[in-house]
Write an enzyme that holds these catalytic residues in place. Structure first.
Site, PDB file in Angstrom:
ATOM      1  N   ASP A  61       2.478  -1.247   4.921  1.00 39.73           N
ATOM      2  CA  ASP A  61       1.813  -0.515   5.781  1.00 39.73           C
ATOM      3  C   ASP A  61       0.607   0.070   5.007  1.00 39.73           C
ATOM      4  O   ASP A  61       0.304   0.699   4.662  1.00 39.73           O
ATOM      5  CB  ASP A  61       2.823   0.378   5.463  1.00 39.73           C
ATOM      6  CG  ASP A  61       2.574   2.697   6.356  1.00 39.73           C
ATOM      7  OD1 ASP A  61       2.151   2.038   7.061  1.00 39.73           O
ATOM      8  OD2 ASP A  61       2.544   3.175   5.561  1.00 39.73           O
TER       9      ASP A  61
ATOM     10  N   LYS B  72       8.430   5.399   2.098  1.00 40.93           N
ATOM     11  CA  LYS B  72       8.630   4.183   1.989  1.00 40.93           C
ATOM     12  C   LYS B  72       9.376   3.563   0.816  1.00 40.93           C
ATOM     13  O   LYS B  72      10.296   3.052   0.446  1.00 40.93           O
ATOM     14  CB  LYS B  72       8.077   2.717   2.419  1.00 40.93           C
ATOM     15  CG  LYS B  72       7.976   3.177   4.343  1.00 40.93           C
ATOM     16  CD  LYS B  72       6.694   2.478   4.964  1.00 40.93           C
ATOM     17  CE  LYS B  72       5.408   2.853   4.572  1.00 40.93           C
ATOM     18  NZ  LYS B  72       5.179   4.355   4.679  1.00 40.93           N
TER      19      LYS B  72
ATOM     20  N   CYS C   4       0.367   3.723  11.231  1.00 39.80           N
ATOM     21  CA  CYS C   4       1.071   5.286  11.632  1.00 39.80           C
ATOM     22  C   CYS C   4      -0.627   5.202  12.347  1.00 39.80           C
ATOM     23  O   CYS C   4      -0.972   6.771  12.805  1.00 39.80           O
ATOM     24  CB  CYS C   4       0.588   6.210  10.565  1.00 39.80           C
ATOM     25  SG  CYS C   4      -0.486   6.379   9.155  1.00 39.80           S
TER      26      CYS C   4
ATOM     27  N   ALA D  29       1.431   4.890  -1.246  1.00 33.11           N
ATOM     28  CA  ALA D  29       0.843   5.921  -1.925  1.00 33.11           C
ATOM     29  C   ALA D  29       0.758   6.283  -0.229  1.00 33.11           C
ATOM     30  O   ALA D  29       0.665   6.021   0.756  1.00 33.11           O
ATOM     31  CB  ALA D  29      -0.375   6.224  -2.373  1.00 33.11           C
TER      32      ALA D  29
ATOM     33  N   ASP E 256      -5.478  -3.981  -5.969  1.00 33.57           N
ATOM     34  CA  ASP E 256      -5.662  -3.749  -4.065  1.00 33.57           C
ATOM     35  C   ASP E 256      -5.484  -4.928  -3.190  1.00 33.57           C
ATOM     36  O   ASP E 256      -5.277  -6.606  -3.502  1.00 33.57           O
ATOM     37  CB  ASP E 256      -8.048  -4.251  -5.254  1.00 33.57           C
ATOM     38  CG  ASP E 256      -8.223  -4.867  -3.741  1.00 33.57           C
ATOM     39  OD1 ASP E 256      -8.412  -4.622  -2.077  1.00 33.57           O
ATOM     40  OD2 ASP E 256      -9.747  -4.464  -3.963  1.00 33.57           O
TER      41      ASP E 256
ATOM     42  N   ASP F 224      -1.069   0.587  -5.147  1.00 38.26           N
ATOM     43  CA  ASP F 224      -2.001   0.939  -4.621  1.00 38.26           C
ATOM     44  C   ASP F 224      -3.415   0.644  -4.894  1.00 38.26           C
ATOM     45  O   ASP F 224      -3.755   0.823  -6.279  1.00 38.26           O
ATOM     46  CB  ASP F 224      -1.195   2.916  -4.341  1.00 38.26           C
ATOM     47  CG  ASP F 224      -2.129   3.014  -3.255  1.00 38.26           C
ATOM     48  OD1 ASP F 224      -1.587   3.100  -1.784  1.00 38.26           O
ATOM     49  OD2 ASP F 224      -4.011   3.451  -3.456  1.00 38.26           O
TER      50      ASP F 224
ATOM     51  N   CYS G 145       0.921  -0.807   0.148  1.00 34.15           N
ATOM     52  CA  CYS G 145      -0.175   0.026  -0.009  1.00 34.15           C
ATOM     53  C   CYS G 145       1.033   1.126  -0.045  1.00 34.15           C
ATOM     54  O   CYS G 145       1.184   2.081   1.157  1.00 34.15           O
ATOM     55  CB  CYS G 145      -0.830  -0.080   1.215  1.00 34.15           C
ATOM     56  SG  CYS G 145      -2.119  -1.278   1.581  1.00 34.15           S
TER      57      CYS G 145
END
Length: 433
Positions: free
Chosen positions: A330, A269, A383, A265, A312, A285, A263
């Site tokens: 992430d 990273k 995050c 965007a 996806d 993404d 993932c």
């Protein structure tokens, strides 16, 4: 309505409150472009983020003097913007704040101009009295006090306390109310750290360099995105916290021949991997517009070892099965660790969202596990803060995938590291269970 700084701030806050799941950053950018002066843009961001950061506190002041509350949502948001100015922006005279708010109220609902004037003048006159009343709330119920003073929903205070204890939770919440600096990562494929800092100084930017990663730079003053340094691809945007995935595991990334950023965007990273790996990175993404921005940034930065793909993460991609040495997962999360940058997160997430995201993460990790070669590594990160989306997700994954071992897991506490709140788990596929 003619757009000026305060009317723009009011419009954004009202739209965020009125529409569910609206992207606050995209909305702010639309109004930001309409404001031509740098100081107007800075005040606009200050007002929007300030009101979202301290909404409960502002409402406490407003409702203290408006005993019956404020039913008109547009008028309430005009009052919030003005009250934020009165409480936090010392350089703006009180009379100017009141005058601007009354003028805006007249355009929205001319019958409410006198009401707005009365409320704001009462807040100015009774400020000490209101502060003392708030201190009495502290004596009765400390969490009610924190919910008002620091402006967080009570469920979030309870949730973090359950994970980290009360004292740690208070420190986290206090830090998440501070204003972040722009955080950038030097593109070491194009320029050394020493050369980059020389160019920064020559361009007149004020900066700080954190000890924990000297390739991260905090811009103290100036909009560096409008500089030649950005156009020349000498840096990309990345928070210190997310840089630790590669920083702490550099050897793994250097020797990997194939890396999947599941993932990707906005791309920090991916770019970080591209700097250090001898192999290639597949950067994915599900969002087409984000994919295009990734491609644009790759051209700007000059990386030729990245393949961008629309994918996806919830759907198993048979082409990826057994192909990668490293998968960076992430994954979508509640984002509580980024509240400094996105204070609207305080108000648009619920307890139910946390549970739903936990289940979503597990489904995506199930797919990620199949994409690894034997001996490969998943770096699972979020995050956010709180055990449910972090430690609990890892635990449930390991219960299902007996061929994986937990090598390490770390919570980057924002109050300790002075960056976003973040979580990183290193999971190795050892072979058949």
């Amino acid at each position: 309505m003619k757009i000026n700084t305060r009317s723009a701030a009011f419009s954004v806050i009202f739209e965020i409150e009125s529409k569910k799941n609206i992207n606050a950053d995209t909305l702010m950018e639309k109004y930001h472009q309409k404001l031509k002066k740098t100081k107007d843009r800075a005040l606009f961001v200050e007002l929007v983020h300030g009101v979202l950061r301290y909404k409960n506190l502002l409402d406490y002041y407003i409702n203290f003097v408006a005993k019956k509350g404020v039913k008109d949502k547009k008028i309430l948001n005009i009052l919030r913007v003005a009250t934020y100015e009165l409480l936090f922006l010392d350089k703006i005279p009180d009379y100017a704040t009141v005058s601007e708010a009354c003028g805006l109220a007249e355009k929205v609902n001319k019958n409410q101009k006198g009401f707005v004037n009365a409320i704001l003048r009462n807040i100015i006159r009774r400020k000490d009295e209101i502060e003392k009343a708030l201190e009495r709330v502290k004596e009765v119920n400390i969490k009610d006090f924190l919910s008002i003073k620091l402006s967080y929903p009570k469920f979030l205070i309870d949730y973090l306390e359950k994970s980290y204890g009360f004292d740690k939770t208070v420190k986290i919440l206090e830090f998440l109310n501070t204003k972040p600096l722009q955080s950038i990562k030097i593109n070491t494929k194009k320029i050394s750290q020493a050369e980059f800092l020389k160019k920064l100084e020559a361009c007149g930017y004020e900066y700080e360099v954190p000890e924990l990663n000297r390739e991260i730079v905090y811009i103290v003053k100036g909009n560096i995105k409008e500089s030649e340094l950005y156009r020349d691809g000498y840096f990309y945007y990345q928070d210190l916290a997310s840089s630790f995935i590669v920083k702490w595991n550099r050897y793994d990334f250097e020797k990997a021949s194939s890396i999947l950023d599941l993932c990707a965007a906005p791309g920090g990273k991916t770019f970080n991997c591209a700097e250090v790996t001898r192999g290639f990175v597949v950067s994915c993404d599900v969002n087409k517009s984000k994919i295009e921005r990734l491609r644009e940034n790759l051209l700007r930065l000059g990386f030729d070892n990245v393949i961008v793909a629309e994918n996806d993460a919830l759907t198993l991609n048979e082409d990826f099965v057994g192909k990668f040495d490293i998968v960076i997962a992430d994954l979508p999360c509640s984002g509580f660790g980024t509240i400094r940058k996105k204070p609207d997160i305080k108000w648009n997430k619920t307890k139910e969202d946390i549970e739903n995201l936990h289940e979503l993460q597990l489904k995506m990790l199930d797919n990620a596990a199949q994409y690894l070669k034997e001996g490969g590594i998943i770096f699972y990160s979020t995050c956010t803060l709180g055990h449910r989306e972090n430690e609990d997700t890892v635990l449930r994954f390991l219960e299902k995938h007996k061929d994986f071992n937990l090598i390490s897991q770390n919570t980057i506490f924002p109050d300790e590291y002075k960056c976003d709140g973040f979580f990183i788990a290193k999971l190795k596929k050892e072979g058949k269970a």
